[in-house]
Every structure is written in structure tokens, then in C-alpha cells.
Design a protein around this motif. Sequence first.
Motif, mmCIF file in Angstrom:
data_model
loop_
_atom_site.group_PDB
_atom_site.id
_atom_site.type_symbol
_atom_site.label_atom_id
_atom_site.label_comp_id
_atom_site.label_asym_id
_atom_site.label_seq_id
_atom_site.Cartn_x
_atom_site.Cartn_y
_atom_site.Cartn_z
ATOM 1 N N MET A 168 0.955 -0.860 -0.249
ATOM 2 C CA MET A 168 -0.202 0.354 0.076
ATOM 3 C C MET A 168 1.244 1.292 0.116
ATOM 4 N N SER A 169 0.970 2.049 -0.790
ATOM 5 C CA SER A 169 1.220 3.805 -0.728
ATOM 6 C C SER A 169 0.675 4.123 0.245
ATOM 7 N N ASN A 170 1.723 5.369 0.520
ATOM 8 C CA ASN A 170 1.680 5.970 1.516
ATOM 9 C C ASN A 170 -0.189 6.835 1.480
ATOM 10 N N SER A 171 -0.087 7.825 0.216
ATOM 11 C CA SER A 171 -1.221 8.532 0.216
ATOM 12 C C SER A 171 -2.434 7.503 -0.234
ATOM 13 N N GLU A 172 -2.519 6.087 0.041
ATOM 14 C CA GLU A 172 -3.736 5.686 -0.142
ATOM 15 C C GLU A 172 -3.627 4.435 1.662
ATOM 16 N N PHE A 173 -3.616 5.122 2.698
ATOM 17 C CA PHE A 173 -3.333 5.338 3.933
ATOM 18 C C PHE A 173 -4.656 4.834 3.929
ATOM 19 N N LYS A 174 -5.219 4.164 4.610
ATOM 20 C CA LYS A 174 -6.541 3.992 5.623
ATOM 21 C C LYS A 174 -6.536 2.715 6.636
ATOM 22 N N PHE A 175 -6.843 2.555 7.373
ATOM 23 C CA PHE A 175 -6.442 1.741 8.208
ATOM 24 C C PHE A 175 -7.055 0.432 8.414
ATOM 25 N N SER A 176 -7.020 -0.790 8.814
ATOM 26 C CA SER A 176 -7.289 -1.765 8.028
ATOM 27 C C SER A 176 -9.347 -2.139 9.187
ATOM 28 N N PRO A 177 -9.887 -2.358 8.733
ATOM 29 C CA PRO A 177 -10.782 -3.176 9.195
ATOM 30 C C PRO A 177 -10.349 -3.801 11.463
ATOM 31 N N GLU A 178 -9.729 -4.107 11.398
ATOM 32 C CA GLU A 178 -9.575 -5.093 12.461
ATOM 33 C C GLU A 178 -8.920 -3.794 13.071
ATOM 34 N N ASN A 179 -7.983 -2.433 12.584
ATOM 35 C CA ASN A 179 -7.556 -1.188 13.414
ATOM 36 C C ASN A 179 -8.908 -0.218 14.192
ATOM 37 N N ILE A 180 -9.658 -0.128 12.568
ATOM 38 C CA ILE A 180 -10.789 0.809 13.282
ATOM 39 C C ILE A 180 -11.639 -0.110 13.849
ATOM 40 N N GLU A 181 -11.525 -1.282 14.314
ATOM 41 C CA GLU A 181 -12.317 -1.814 15.546
ATOM 42 C C GLU A 181 -11.239 -1.518 17.190
ATOM 43 N N ARG A 182 -10.629 -1.313 16.633
ATOM 44 C CA ARG A 182 -9.514 -1.266 17.929
ATOM 45 C C ARG A 182 -9.330 0.398 18.431
ATOM 46 N N ILE A 183 -8.989 1.384 17.591
ATOM 47 C CA ILE A 183 -9.297 2.280 17.297
ATOM 48 C C ILE A 183 -11.051 2.965 18.213
ATOM 49 N N ASN A 184 -11.896 3.039 17.631
ATOM 50 C CA ASN A 184 -13.183 2.822 17.966
ATOM 51 C C ASN A 184 -13.235 2.525 19.665
ATOM 52 N N TYR B 209 0.130 5.087 17.531
ATOM 53 C CA TYR B 209 0.495 3.402 18.164
ATOM 54 C C TYR B 209 -0.475 2.728 16.830
ATOM 55 N N ILE B 210 -1.528 2.726 17.310
ATOM 56 C CA ILE B 210 -1.475 1.846 16.069
ATOM 57 C C ILE B 210 -1.335 1.898 14.870
ATOM 58 N N ALA B 211 -1.314 3.039 14.344
ATOM 59 C CA ALA B 211 -0.920 3.660 12.716
ATOM 60 C C ALA B 211 0.007 3.101 12.241
ATOM 61 N N GLN B 212 1.407 3.132 13.575
ATOM 62 C CA GLN B 212 2.345 2.586 13.549
ATOM 63 C C GLN B 212 2.745 1.567 13.146
ATOM 64 N N GLU B 213 2.173 1.086 14.011
ATOM 65 C CA GLU B 213 1.869 -0.614 13.874
ATOM 66 C C GLU B 213 1.334 -1.740 12.603
ATOM 67 N N GLN B 214 0.696 -0.867 11.942
ATOM 68 C CA GLN B 214 0.070 -0.874 10.438
ATOM 69 C C GLN B 214 0.644 -0.767 9.709
ATOM 70 N N ASN B 215 1.802 0.862 9.599
ATOM 71 C CA ASN B 215 2.361 1.346 8.473
ATOM 72 C C ASN B 215 3.653 1.154 8.911
ATOM 73 N N GLY B 216 3.771 0.732 9.778
ATOM 74 C CA GLY B 216 5.216 1.399 10.240
ATOM 75 C C GLY B 216 5.672 2.443 10.495
ATOM 76 N N TYR B 217 5.396 3.225 10.241
ATOM 77 C CA TYR B 217 5.944 4.942 10.534
ATOM 78 C C TYR B 217 4.794 5.399 10.654
ATOM 79 N N ILE B 218 4.932 7.236 10.696
ATOM 80 C CA ILE B 218 4.153 8.326 10.585
ATOM 81 C C ILE B 218 4.335 9.042 9.526
#
Length: 160
Positions: A1-17, A35-44
Amino acid sequence: MSNSEFKFSPENIERINKEIAKYPEKKPAVMATLYIAQEQNGYISNEVIKEVATILEMTSEDVLGVVTFYTMYFQKPMGKHHIQVCTNVSCMLRGGYEIWNQVKEKLGLDNMGVSADQKFSLEEVECMGSCGTAPMIAVNEDYYENLTKEKVEEIINSLK
């Protein structure tokens, strides 16, 4: 996934909620969301900041302020094994700088450097709250305490 398309995964949206639900408004969930974003993307990245801002109904500038204030958020890709070496007072008095120099030389990296194969990154840190068991390093989220140069050598060799 390129960074310009960053979206949280459905599982991470649930964690964020779940994080958002802990507070009367969304903004206090910013650190957990980053923190969740960094886990998913590797960096901010900037795109991550925009997505976090949208979800939490904040400005991108407010999210960037949090990212730049806390050293635990990376603004560039780091190595698979991110090694943090504490050189603050307790660690310094018990050999923290010798360990810092040992790791730097062993990996051929400077502060915030990333190896060419992206396997290692290195960071000198001020304190990780483990003063009673100094000197210490962290590899990702694992702490190694009461270190000697021999133990550090074993740890790094086990990661190769």
C-alpha cells in the motif's frame, strides 16, 4: 500500500473505536491511534497524520504536534529490529555509553540510522524508565536489562 492510500484495516478501525469509547470526546485517543497506525504502517507519514486527524476530528497540525513531541513515533521507516540504547544518568553510570558505542560499531549505524537491508535501526534514548536495572536496551518492545557487553553481543547476534 502506498502512503497516499493509507487507510486503517477494519481490525484496526475496531481497535481505534474501542480507544475512542474510553473518553467523552475523540481527541484523547490520539496517542493510541498513532500507535496503532505505526504498527500498521511502520511509521507515521503525512497521509497517516491526515487519516488520524479525520478519524479523531482534529487538525493535522494537532496530530503532527503529538507525533513530533513523542520520540516513540517514527516519521520515517525504521528497521525490523529497532534498537534503543539508553544513555541517561543511571545507564551512563553503569556503562550505557560503552553499550551505545558497541552497538553503533557492530551495526555500523549512527543515531536514527537504518541498515541498508532495513533489518536494524538504532536510536539513542534518554530514559526508558528502567533505571534500577541499568544499563538497558530495548529491541522493539522487548527490554533487556542489567546488561554487559557480552549480553549485548548475544542479543544482537540472535537478531541476525
